[in-house]
Structure formats: C-alpha cells, structure tokens
Design a protein around this motif. Structure first.
Motif, PDB file in Angstrom:
ATOM      1  N   LEU A  59       1.915  13.409  10.607  1.00  0.00           N
ATOM      2  CA  LEU A  59       1.118  15.025   9.575  1.00  0.00           C
ATOM      3  C   LEU A  59       0.268  15.892  10.546  1.00  0.00           C
ATOM      4  O   LEU A  59       0.063  16.832  10.895  1.00  0.00           O
ATOM      5  CB  LEU A  59       0.911  14.730   8.263  1.00  0.00           C
ATOM      6  N   VAL A  60      -0.940  14.925  10.688  1.00  0.00           N
ATOM      7  CA  VAL A  60      -2.077  15.573  10.940  1.00  0.00           C
ATOM      8  C   VAL A  60      -2.048  16.050  12.179  1.00  0.00           C
ATOM      9  O   VAL A  60      -2.373  16.537  13.325  1.00  0.00           O
ATOM     10  CB  VAL A  60      -3.515  14.833  11.189  1.00  0.00           C
ATOM     11  N   THR A  61      -1.214  15.530  12.969  1.00  0.00           N
ATOM     12  CA  THR A  61      -0.459  15.780  14.605  1.00  0.00           C
ATOM     13  C   THR A  61       0.507  16.567  14.656  1.00  0.00           C
ATOM     14  O   THR A  61       1.233  17.256  15.811  1.00  0.00           O
ATOM     15  CB  THR A  61      -0.818  14.244  15.378  1.00  0.00           C
ATOM     16  N   PHE A  62       0.959  16.900  13.838  1.00  0.00           N
ATOM     17  CA  PHE A  62       2.490  17.780  13.673  1.00  0.00           C
ATOM     18  C   PHE A  62       3.309  17.314  14.166  1.00  0.00           C
ATOM     19  O   PHE A  62       4.408  18.117  15.145  1.00  0.00           O
ATOM     20  CB  PHE A  62       2.666  19.270  14.323  1.00  0.00           C
ATOM     21  N   GLY A  63       3.550  15.984  14.014  1.00  0.00           N
ATOM     22  CA  GLY A  63       4.684  15.219  15.146  1.00  0.00           C
ATOM     23  C   GLY A  63       4.627  14.813  15.488  1.00  0.00           C
ATOM     24  O   GLY A  63       5.792  13.395  16.078  1.00  0.00           O
ATOM     25  N   ILE A  64       3.746  14.566  16.753  1.00  0.00           N
ATOM     26  CA  ILE A  64       3.431  14.363  18.629  1.00  0.00           C
ATOM     27  C   ILE A  64       2.938  12.780  18.113  1.00  0.00           C
ATOM     28  O   ILE A  64       3.985  11.874  18.359  1.00  0.00           O
ATOM     29  CB  ILE A  64       2.368  15.135  18.256  1.00  0.00           C
ATOM     30  N   TYR A  65       2.486  12.497  16.977  1.00  0.00           N
ATOM     31  CA  TYR A  65       2.834  11.261  17.143  1.00  0.00           C
ATOM     32  C   TYR A  65       3.821  10.340  16.383  1.00  0.00           C
ATOM     33  O   TYR A  65       3.811   9.123  16.871  1.00  0.00           O
ATOM     34  CB  TYR A  65       1.632  10.575  15.729  1.00  0.00           C
TER      35      TYR A  65
END
Length: 207
Positions: A27-33
């Motif tokens: 969530l905090v990386t907008f899906g990158i993680y």
C-alpha cells in the motif's frame, strides 16, 4: 509426487513473511513492493521443468509492459484532439491490456505450481480452485477499472454520476480478489519455507 527431472530447486532461499507486512508495504509503495514480492515468490519456490520459467525474470515483463503503455497514453495528452490523439491513447490502452493478460497468465501458472507444492507439503489450501477464481476476479475487475472506466474520464466523455460508484466497486473487487489470491499464495510459501526438506523429499529433489 515428482522427481529431479521434473522439478528444480528454487533459485533463492525461501523466507517466511508476514501477510500484514506484505499488504502494508504494498500500500505505501503503491504496489511496487507487491511486484517485488511476486518476483521473490517465483524465485523462492520450486519450479517445474518445461512449465515454469527457469528464472523469475519473466515475472517483471507485465510490469515493464504496463510501464511502456504509459508512454503513448501520456503522449496522447499533448494533442488536443484528432486521430493522432485517439490512436496514441487506444494504442497505449491496448498495450496496458496486454500487460494485464501477461500477468494473469503467469499468475495462473503460479497457482498450479503452488498447488502442487501445497500437495507435497500436505497443506490443505484451496489455491487450485478458489485461488484461481479470486485471481480472475481481481485481474478482470482491475482491468475494467483501469482500462474501461479510466478511458471514459481521460477522454473527457461525460458519464452518469453512478459510474463513479461502479468504478469504486470494480476497484474494491479487484483489490479483494488479488488480496485473497495472494494470501493463499503466502500461506503455501510460508509453509514451504518452514518445511523445505519434507517438500523436497516429496518432490523427489533429495535424490
């Protein structure tokens, strides 16, 4: 269950992860993680010879394609109107759709692979059936929300007020479907990490 001619050892040491941590970082990386976690999931679980990629690198292909799709979409905004704008916009959307299809195909194959690992681990996870249903529900809803609904707003097409509710419903269905699929994948991956030797033995990889 299997043997060394049909299975490969994972390319990376398996690691147990917290579902809350995966969800929070995604969530905090907008899906990158989330993309990184799926990449690691491919690398840390045994793969089937002739069915799964020998390396997890192809897993990043859908994300690369999705990134490429932004180029013509953004470029279409340079043109106020006309055929060039439409060709660029819909060309970008077609590439974006291809990214969704690629991701679905790879994830569908991953579901089959993890189902076999779960069976070898004697783990009762309905990933082969409900997992795939959640995957299809999630990817279809996200695709409709990203491509269908966003197209209307980006092209400045007036829509009824209830379209916003439809957009929100699709987004919620997409996120919940992918979350349920990912949660089942995480259960299998964590159990495998805790029982490597037993699973290797069941797959015939200790011979």
């Amino acid at each position: 269950m299997g043997n060394s001619s049909t299975w490969r050892y994972p390319r990376a040491n398996p690691k147990e992860r917290s579902g809350a941590l995966v969800a929070g970082l995604s969530l905090v990386t907008f899906g990158i993680y989330l993309a990184y976690w799926v990449y690691r999931l491919h690398a840390e679980t045994p793969s089937r010879v002739g069915k799964d990629p020998a390396t997890p690198l192809p897993v990043i292909l859908p994300f690369a394609v999705a990134g490429v799709s932004l180029v013509p979409i953004v470029a279409s905004g340079v043109f106020g109107s006309g055929d060039v704008q439409l060709w660029l916009f819909w060309g970008g959307m077609a590439i974006n759709f291809a990214a969704h299809v690629l991701y679905l195909m790879l994830s569908w194959k991953l579901s089959d692979r993890l189902a076999e690992v779960a069976a070898a681990d004697r783990l009762r996870v309905p990933i082969l059936s409900s997992g795939k249903q959640n995957l299809v529900l999630g990817m279809t809803s996200i695709a409709l929300e990203n491509i269908g609904m966003k197209s209307l707003s980006l092209l400045s097409i007036e829509t009824p007020s209830w379209f916003e509710q439809v957009d929100m419903v699709l987004l919620i269905l997409g996120i919940s479907g992918l979350w349920n699929w990912g949660r089942q994948c995480l259960v299998v991956a964590n159990s495998f990490a805790a029982n490597e030797e037993r699973v290797y033995s069941a797959l015939g990889l200790d011979e």
